[in-house]
Motif scaffolding. Structure first.
Motif, PDB file in Angstrom:
ATOM      1  N   UNK A 102       0.836  -1.206   0.000  1.00 44.88           N
ATOM      2  CA  UNK A 102       0.000   0.000   0.000  1.00 44.88           C
ATOM      3  C   UNK A 102       0.870   1.255   0.000  1.00 44.88           C
ATOM      4  N   UNK A 103       1.415   1.583  -1.151  1.00 47.65           N
ATOM      5  CA  UNK A 103       2.165   2.838  -1.242  1.00 47.65           C
ATOM      6  C   UNK A 103       1.152   3.947  -1.512  1.00 47.65           C
ATOM      7  N   UNK A 104       1.233   4.999  -0.744  1.00 52.76           N
ATOM      8  CA  UNK A 104       0.230   6.062  -0.891  1.00 52.76           C
ATOM      9  C   UNK A 104       0.238   6.624  -2.304  1.00 52.76           C
ATOM     10  N   UNK A 105       1.412   6.706  -2.910  1.00 57.29           N
ATOM     11  CA  UNK A 105       1.558   7.381  -4.202  1.00 57.29           C
ATOM     12  C   UNK A 105       1.281   6.475  -5.399  1.00 57.29           C
ATOM     13  N   UNK A 210      10.120   8.551   3.900  1.00 55.55           N
ATOM     14  CA  UNK A 210       9.097   8.247   2.883  1.00 55.55           C
ATOM     15  C   UNK A 210       8.769   6.763   2.955  1.00 55.55           C
ATOM     16  N   UNK A 211       9.800   5.949   3.092  1.00 49.66           N
ATOM     17  CA  UNK A 211       9.601   4.504   3.223  1.00 49.66           C
ATOM     18  C   UNK A 211       8.740   4.184   4.446  1.00 49.66           C
ATOM     19  N   UNK A 215       5.161   4.151   2.236  1.00 49.59           N
ATOM     20  CA  UNK A 215       5.253   2.832   1.582  1.00 49.59           C
ATOM     21  C   UNK A 215       4.804   1.782   2.594  1.00 49.59           C
ATOM     22  N   UNK A 216       3.497   1.661   2.727  1.00 49.33           N
ATOM     23  CA  UNK A 216       2.936   0.794   3.765  1.00 49.33           C
ATOM     24  C   UNK A 216       2.926  -0.664   3.285  1.00 49.33           C
TER      25      UNK A 216
END
Lengths: 379, 337
Positions: A102-105, A210-211, A215-216
């Motif tokens: 589940x990356x937000x971007x 950011x990770x 970057x879930x």
């Protein structure tokens, strides 16, 4: 990192899928787990997809279902570029779609119209297409990846797709195949004797914070680098992709931490190339990010509309971000062993920060291909 | 079931109605000029719906009518349809049904209705059953949007209900605190902004606040909105322009800084009537040069000016192969966070 297991598996009731080695691998991998497995016709599956789209948080919920089906379109696709920005002439094998991480971007949130995790099991069709298309132009320097519409290794513990693709390409050294991932899965590469000489293992990199926050459900940067080091030990070469580079709090410090970590686990000679791409997005993705990840602030910044109609950072801001990453890398790669290139950037950016801009996508693609081939020959 | 409810017609003195009990109210107290005129001229045509509650009666439907009657006929009894005591969920459902049978709810009323319904019904039931009845798209997205709208401050609700601010702007400013909503409403009133500008400004304020990680009020303050709107020398249009310029400068500081630098260096060519502009967002190292010529002498003047351009700081900083690449602009431009 926690490996993905679906809550249920839906299989297209078609011999090409039912009898496929991919389907067999997946079913064998989930045996003994409490996962329901059902076979349905195409119409029923289409209706199920429509129902799933109506669910609250359909994108997140849909991933709990793994759909094993057939790809009726082309498997081999060219990575889409845009005039005015330089592309690396990359090809993609569309073997699966969606991603359990589940990356937000992630652009897939706006791109896919099916919320399920999808694996295309009609592998004989894939091989037939590759056989007919890859040899059509003997001079074409193909670099082919699988991590565009999914993560190359996110389902590898279930399907072993990458292993099968490696076997297919093992007697075709003229084609470079790249497995791009945010996981730490390495069995495919370490559990076999002798590295494939046309195979690259590739990891997404980002600033440490950011990770952590964007970057879930992915492997941490360190876990990825430990995996990369294992691949190097098994004889493979690594590529790294800083994409998307995001203007985030304490950018320089957090990015420097990641770069430091890279060279704690890898030597410059282990890394073939590093790509840099700044965060960019279409308006639909911004809406989804705002809705699904209201705490994320990545869509609020100084953006402009690029030639590709995507929002991207203002040029001088991109330049500052890139310069910071390049400077950090250069501190460790003092002999310039690593090829650094931009993903979808203007000639102006190349001229300002790297060597002279390539004249065409093919020229950049050719440079990267040659770098790989020369390196493989030297092993 | 609502259709099984039995009604009894009664005239009830105002003092007999529990006026403080607004559990079922979905309208916002406001100036209902048209309805007031009608009631003044022809009396109350549609009776209130009430139910027995304690020693008096609880209002189920007709809060606007009650507001008006209290104002214009405080001593007169009120025509009411009285029901047997109803469960709270049925009272609310009856009120909503009565309202939507005669008119369309404004967005704030719809939001209030949805928020109150959520105390009795699940999200899915509201989406399936009530949203379509209120002419709202049957989706989770719409449900969330309207639920959020219910938390608007009172004045913002009035502005939204009366259409003085568009719904899209209301969805943005609901993320502001009540005092920030007040500040925003003061700005748009002073500037007499139209619908599109209100939406754009609300979005700009919200996005900039997220960009800097500060509250919306801080952005309005940093943009100097208070002093701009209180400046009596400015027309509403000029105030709007000033505020937009200030907000855009906050939203894209590097671009504004580069533009300022470009304009500063290009200014020396203004007197020669040569117009110089950068490529859009400076994405390319290109300068657009435009001029007209009126005579051979004029042409010579322009050529001389272009010769100077070649050696200018503008060319050095904003064209390639000069080693500059906009260094000046870049040094000035600070990241927006």
């Amino acid at each position: 990192m926690i490996r993905y297991y679906p809550e249920k598996i839906i299989i297209l009731d078609d011999a090409r899928v039912r009898d496929s080695i991919i389907t067999k691998n997946i079913l064998s991998a989930v045996e003994g787990r409490n996962i329901s497995v059902s076979y349905f016709c195409e119409e029923k599956i289409a209706a199920m997809i429509q129902d799933a789209k109506k669910l609250e948080n359909s994108y997140g919920e849909g991933k709990k279902t793994l759909l094993i089906t057939a790809n009726r379109g082309e498997f081999l696709k060219k990575c889409p570029g845009t005039n005015d920005y330089i592309c690396c002439d990359y090809y993609i094998i569309d073997f699966a779609q969606n991603c359990p991480m589940e990356c937000t971007y992630c652009i897939l949130q706006a791109y896919l119209n099916n919320p399920f995790m999808v694996v295309y099991a009609n592998i004989e069709d894939l091989f037939a297409e590759l056989n007919s298309r890859l040899f059509a132009d003997p001079h074409k320097k193909y670099r082919i990846g699988t991590g565009e519409f999914t993560d190359s290794l996110a389902l590898e513990h279930l399907s072993e797709y990458s292993k099968i693709l490696m076997d297919y390409f093992s007697d075709k050294p003229q084609f470079i195949i790249e497995f791009k991932s945010k996981t730490d899965y390495v069995k495919t590469f370490t559990n076999r004797s002798g590295a494939r000489r046309n195979v690259i293992i590739s990891y997404s990199m980002n600033a440490a914070n950011v990770n952590r926050f964007e970057e879930l459900k992915t492997a941490t940067i360190e876990e990825r680098l430990i995996a990369a080091a294992e691949c190097v030990k098994a004889g493979y070469k690594i590529t790294l992709h800083f994409d998307p580079i995001i203007d985030y709090d304490d950018f320089e410090t957090e990015m420097a931490l990641t770069v430091e970590l890279i060279f704690k686990y890898l030597k410059p000679r282990d890394i073939l190339y590093i790509s840099l791409g700044a965060f960019r997005f279409i308006p639909a993705l911004a809406e989804i990010i705002a809705l699904r990840f209201p705490k994320s602030r990545i869509i609020y910044n100084e953006f402009i509309k690029g030639y590709d109609k995507k929002s991207r950072y203002f040029r001088f801001k991109r330049e500052k971000l890139f310069a910071s990453v390049i400077d950090s890398i250069k501190k460790y790669d003092t002999a310039s062993e690593i090829e650094i290139y931009f993903c979808m950037e203007s000639p102006e950016m190349w001229n300002a920060l790297l060597k002279k801009a390539p004249r065409s996508d093919e020229e950049l693609g050719g440079t990267l291909y040659d770098k790989c081939r020369n390196c493989f020959k030297a092993i | 079931m609502l259709e099984d409810i039995q009604y009894q017609y009664l005239s009830i003195p105002l003092s007999g109605l529990n006026q403080a009990d607004e559990d079922n109210r979905i309208s916002i107290p406001a100036d209902y000029a048209q309805l007031e005129k009608s009631i003044s001229e022809t009396g109350l045509i549609s009776p209130l719906i009430v139910c027995a509650s304690g020693a008096g009666y609880k209002v189920i439907c007709g809060f606007k009518r009650l507001d008006i009657l209290k104002k214009i006929k405080p001593g007169a009894p009120v025509k009411c349809l009285v029901t047997d005591p109803l469960p709270p969920a049925d009272q609310l459902a009856l009120n909503i049904a009565e309202n939507i049978s005669s008119r369309e709810l404004n967005p704030v009323e719809a939001a209030n209705a949805i928020a109150k319904l959520s105390a009795f019904y699940g999200r899915g039931e509201i989406i399936e059953k009530f949203l379509p009845a209120m002419n709202i798209q049957k989706s989770e997205y719409a449900y969330n949007k309207y639920i959020s709208l219910a938390s608007l401050g009172r004045r913002a609700k009035e502005f939204t209900a009366s259409g003085r601010i568009p719904l899209a702007a209301a969805f943005q400013i609901v993320k502001f605190s009540c005092s920030e909503q007040e500040m925003f409403l003061n700005v748009i009133e002073a500037c007499r902004m139209g619908a599109n500008l209100i939406v754009e400004t609300a979005q700009l304020v919200f996005e900039t606040s997220m960009q800097y990680g500060v509250c919306a009020g801080e952005i309005l303050t940093r943009a100097g909105c208070e002093s701009i709107i209180s400046n009596a020398d400015l027309t509403p249009n000029q105030k709007t322009e000033e505020i937009r310029r200030a907000l855009h400068s906050l939203k894209r500081p590097m671009y504004e800084s580069a533009m300022a630098r470009f304009r500063e260096l290009a200014a020396e060519f203004d007197s020669r009537k040569i117009s110089l502009n950068p490529f859009a967002y400076f994405e390319k190292d290109e300068i657009s040069v435009k001029f007209n010529i009126t005579s051979i002498k004029d042409l010579e003047t322009k050529i001389a000016a272009l010769e100077r351009l070649k050696e200018s700081r503008l060319a050095a900083e904003f064209l390639k192969n000069n080693g500059g690449h906009g260094d000046g602009a870049r040094k000035e431009g600070k990241a927006g966070r």
